[in-house]
Enzyme design. Sequence first.
Site: not given
Ligand SMILES: [Zn+2]
Length: 176
Positions: A8, A46, A48, A54, A65, A90, A97, A125, A129
């Site tokens: 990420d 990431d 989404h 989330s 984000h 992901k 999550e 981070a 993740c």
């Molecule tokens: Zn996320």
Amino acid sequence: MEALIIVDVQNDFCPDGALAVQEGDAVVEPINELASRFPLVVATRDWHPADHGSFAERGGPWPVHCVQGTSGAELHPEIDRSRIDLVVDKGQAPDREGYSGFEDTGLERLLRERGVQTVHVAGLALDYCVRATALDARRAGFEVVVHRDATRAVNVEPGDDERAVSELEAAGARVV
Ligand SMILES: [Zn+2]
């Protein structure tokens, strides 16, 4: 066979991003150096949907984000793309999550097909993740090495970074 998983390193997690990690972009240089040493390099994103669970507006812990297709969801521009063999997205399921690169992605199968035994992990981070990805890699039976200088933590609570390192070591990961 060893692989590097770059977790990420996306614009939204770097300074000025929607969910900026302090010094998030400081991981770019050590990651580019690491990536030159491994025969297989996977980058996770990431990724989404706009209504991800989330997000605070849906009762989650984070601001909006890394929405699919936005510039914030792109990999940091200075990450050396020529070293990346595969990008794994992901966090696509709205109500899961999705911290871990292994969650709903097929990453475990992909690594096994390539004969990978040891997984090196870096990125953002450390306390979310990176932690979740490294713990899942251990659960799946891989040897795991976390490159701490190539991570940064969110530290919602002071000391989350150290707690993550302790948890990773307790799970049998090496933190170097
Ligand atoms: Zn996320």
